[in-house]
Design a protein around this motif. Structure first.
Motif, PDB file in Angstrom:
ATOM      1  N   VAL A 288      50.108  32.295 -18.345  1.00  0.00           N
ATOM      2  CA  VAL A 288      48.779  32.310 -17.768  1.00  0.00           C
ATOM      3  C   VAL A 288      47.695  31.295 -18.511  1.00  0.00           C
ATOM      4  N   SER A 289      48.218  31.212 -19.791  1.00  0.00           N
ATOM      5  CA  SER A 289      47.262  30.387 -20.890  1.00  0.00           C
ATOM      6  C   SER A 289      48.111  29.845 -22.161  1.00  0.00           C
ATOM      7  N   LYS A 290      47.377  29.201 -22.803  1.00  0.00           N
ATOM      8  CA  LYS A 290      48.256  28.693 -23.954  1.00  0.00           C
ATOM      9  C   LYS A 290      48.366  29.856 -24.800  1.00  0.00           C
ATOM     10  N   ASP A 291      47.541  30.805 -25.013  1.00  0.00           N
ATOM     11  CA  ASP A 291      47.881  31.908 -25.884  1.00  0.00           C
ATOM     12  C   ASP A 291      48.851  32.896 -25.362  1.00  0.00           C
ATOM     13  N   ALA A 292      49.044  32.903 -24.073  1.00  0.00           N
ATOM     14  CA  ALA A 292      50.415  33.596 -23.618  1.00  0.00           C
ATOM     15  C   ALA A 292      51.489  32.886 -23.962  1.00  0.00           C
ATOM     16  N   LEU A 293      51.572  31.496 -24.017  1.00  0.00           N
ATOM     17  CA  LEU A 293      52.468  31.011 -24.374  1.00  0.00           C
ATOM     18  C   LEU A 293      52.927  31.028 -26.142  1.00  0.00           C
ATOM     19  N   ILE A 294      51.846  31.064 -26.831  1.00  0.00           N
ATOM     20  CA  ILE A 294      51.667  31.260 -28.213  1.00  0.00           C
ATOM     21  C   ILE A 294      52.411  32.565 -28.631  1.00  0.00           C
ATOM     22  N   ILE A 295      51.909  33.570 -27.628  1.00  0.00           N
ATOM     23  CA  ILE A 295      52.421  34.884 -28.076  1.00  0.00           C
ATOM     24  C   ILE A 295      53.966  34.962 -27.512  1.00  0.00           C
ATOM     25  N   ALA A 296      54.514  34.248 -26.688  1.00  0.00           N
ATOM     26  CA  ALA A 296      55.921  34.239 -26.592  1.00  0.00           C
ATOM     27  C   ALA A 296      56.553  33.620 -27.637  1.00  0.00           C
TER      28      ALA A 296
ATOM     29  N   LYS B 278      63.742  28.366 -17.374  1.00  0.00           N
ATOM     30  CA  LYS B 278      62.545  27.575 -17.670  1.00  0.00           C
ATOM     31  C   LYS B 278      61.660  28.127 -18.415  1.00  0.00           C
ATOM     32  N   LYS B 279      61.357  29.420 -18.547  1.00  0.00           N
ATOM     33  CA  LYS B 279      60.638  30.020 -19.360  1.00  0.00           C
ATOM     34  C   LYS B 279      61.206  30.143 -20.628  1.00  0.00           C
TER      35      LYS B 279
ATOM     36  N   ASN C 137      50.079  19.630 -22.953  1.00  0.00           N
ATOM     37  CA  ASN C 137      50.755  18.438 -22.029  1.00  0.00           C
ATOM     38  C   ASN C 137      51.754  17.987 -22.751  1.00  0.00           C
ATOM     39  N   GLU C 138      51.814  18.033 -24.426  1.00  0.00           N
ATOM     40  CA  GLU C 138      52.651  17.707 -25.135  1.00  0.00           C
ATOM     41  C   GLU C 138      53.989  18.401 -24.917  1.00  0.00           C
ATOM     42  N   VAL C 139      53.663  19.924 -24.417  1.00  0.00           N
ATOM     43  CA  VAL C 139      54.738  21.049 -24.495  1.00  0.00           C
ATOM     44  C   VAL C 139      55.528  20.277 -23.205  1.00  0.00           C
ATOM     45  N   LEU C 140      54.768  20.228 -22.190  1.00  0.00           N
ATOM     46  CA  LEU C 140      55.185  19.885 -20.952  1.00  0.00           C
ATOM     47  C   LEU C 140      56.150  18.529 -20.926  1.00  0.00           C
ATOM     48  N   LYS C 141      55.462  17.492 -21.746  1.00  0.00           N
ATOM     49  CA  LYS C 141      56.501  16.182 -21.734  1.00  0.00           C
ATOM     50  C   LYS C 141      57.778  16.545 -22.581  1.00  0.00           C
ATOM     51  N   ALA C 142      57.444  17.220 -23.578  1.00  0.00           N
ATOM     52  CA  ALA C 142      58.804  17.686 -24.581  1.00  0.00           C
ATOM     53  C   ALA C 142      59.818  18.312 -23.695  1.00  0.00           C
ATOM     54  N   SER C 143      59.511  19.217 -22.688  1.00  0.00           N
ATOM     55  CA  SER C 143      60.413  20.380 -22.180  1.00  0.00           C
ATOM     56  C   SER C 143      60.817  19.693 -20.844  1.00  0.00           C
ATOM     57  N   GLY C 144      60.091  18.613 -20.296  1.00  0.00           N
ATOM     58  CA  GLY C 144      60.400  18.139 -18.794  1.00  0.00           C
ATOM     59  C   GLY C 144      59.992  19.026 -17.697  1.00  0.00           C
ATOM     60  N   VAL C 145      59.319  20.160 -18.166  1.00  0.00           N
ATOM     61  CA  VAL C 145      58.824  21.018 -16.931  1.00  0.00           C
ATOM     62  C   VAL C 145      57.372  20.712 -16.444  1.00  0.00           C
ATOM     63  N   ALA C 146      57.475  20.802 -15.046  1.00  0.00           N
ATOM     64  CA  ALA C 146      56.123  20.793 -14.287  1.00  0.00           C
ATOM     65  C   ALA C 146      55.104  21.743 -15.059  1.00  0.00           C
ATOM     66  N   LYS C 147      53.450  21.316 -14.723  1.00  0.00           N
ATOM     67  CA  LYS C 147      52.638  22.047 -15.249  1.00  0.00           C
ATOM     68  C   LYS C 147      52.532  23.514 -14.437  1.00  0.00           C
ATOM     69  N   LYS C 148      52.675  23.205 -12.924  1.00  0.00           N
ATOM     70  CA  LYS C 148      52.743  24.586 -12.315  1.00  0.00           C
ATOM     71  C   LYS C 148      53.859  25.573 -12.613  1.00  0.00           C
ATOM     72  N   THR C 149      54.906  24.875 -13.042  1.00  0.00           N
ATOM     73  CA  THR C 149      55.865  25.997 -13.689  1.00  0.00           C
ATOM     74  C   THR C 149      55.483  26.631 -14.983  1.00  0.00           C
ATOM     75  N   LEU C 150      54.942  25.825 -15.625  1.00  0.00           N
ATOM     76  CA  LEU C 150      54.588  26.686 -16.884  1.00  0.00           C
ATOM     77  C   LEU C 150      53.328  27.757 -16.517  1.00  0.00           C
ATOM     78  N   TYR C 151      52.415  27.481 -15.796  1.00  0.00           N
ATOM     79  CA  TYR C 151      51.415  28.334 -15.369  1.00  0.00           C
ATOM     80  C   TYR C 151      52.049  29.393 -14.720  1.00  0.00           C
ATOM     81  N   ASN C 152      53.168  29.305 -13.931  1.00  0.00           N
ATOM     82  CA  ASN C 152      53.704  30.265 -13.280  1.00  0.00           C
ATOM     83  C   ASN C 152      54.320  31.593 -14.395  1.00  0.00           C
TER      84      ASN C 152
END
Length: 183
Positions: free
Chosen positions: A45-53, A4-5, A27-42
């Motif tokens: 911790v933030s959009k910046d953390a996703l950007i760094i990834a 999922k990550k 929300n656009e990332v969630l919609k395109a990936s089909g992943v739940a918001k809770k899973t994303l935040y697991n």
């Protein structure tokens, strides 16, 4: 990286690279990936953390590609030719692992996140430093002035290819660099 990550990272990278970091919401990332918001935040911790990834993933892919592109160079002249020919292939969408050319993700991210995220800016600087070190490691003899010129021309070619749609920008650097190295 768990499934999922990885999916979230790849989806965000695709969206950020095509549309811009600030133009893409969670929300656009969630919609395109089909992943739940809770899973994303697991996982992030933030959009910046996703950007760094996404930056870390792109960094690893880019460096691997560049290492392979420069692997057989044995002289500074070959290094320059291999580098700028590789850039031309990238600009012309001939490098599947880098996806369709949309400029430099690190230049774009740094520009978009200036004044918003020092962590993103720092990572972009790190990437550029690593690319410079890789180029230097393939130089037959280290010449700091030549290394500076190669790196600056590389960045300029990337920007010209993207902004001006000059897909031959890297090729335009070759004659000048070859002439300089003969001096």
């Amino acid at each position: 990286m768990n499934e999922k990550k990885h999916l979230l990272t790849m989806t965000a990278l695709d969206l950020f690279y095509k549309n811009g970091i600030n133009s893409v919401g969670i929300n656009e990332v969630l919609k395109a990936s089909g992943v739940a918001k809770k899973t994303l935040y697991n996982h992030f911790v933030s959009k910046d953390a996703l950007i760094i990834a996404t930056l870390e993933y792109r960094h690893n892919v880019f460096l691997h590609w560049l290492k392979q592109s420069l692997a057989n160079s044995t002289t500074n002249e070959e290094l320059v030719r291999y580098l700028f020919n590789a850039l031309t292939r990238w600009f012309n969408n001939e490098v599947p692992e880098l996806t369709s050319f949309n400029g430099c993700f690190f230049i774009n991210a740094a520009a978009e996140c200036a004044g918003q995220s020092e962590e993103v800016i720092t990572y972009c600087r790190f990437h550029k430093g690593q690319v410079r070190q890789l180029i230097a490691s393939h130089m037959q003899t280290i010449d700091e002035q030549l290394l500076d010129m190669i790196c600056l021309l590389k960045e300029g070619a990337i920007t010209s290819a993207y902004v001006s749609q000059d897909l031959q920008a890297a090729q335009k650097c070759l004659p000048w660099l070859m002439s300089y190295m003969k001096k």
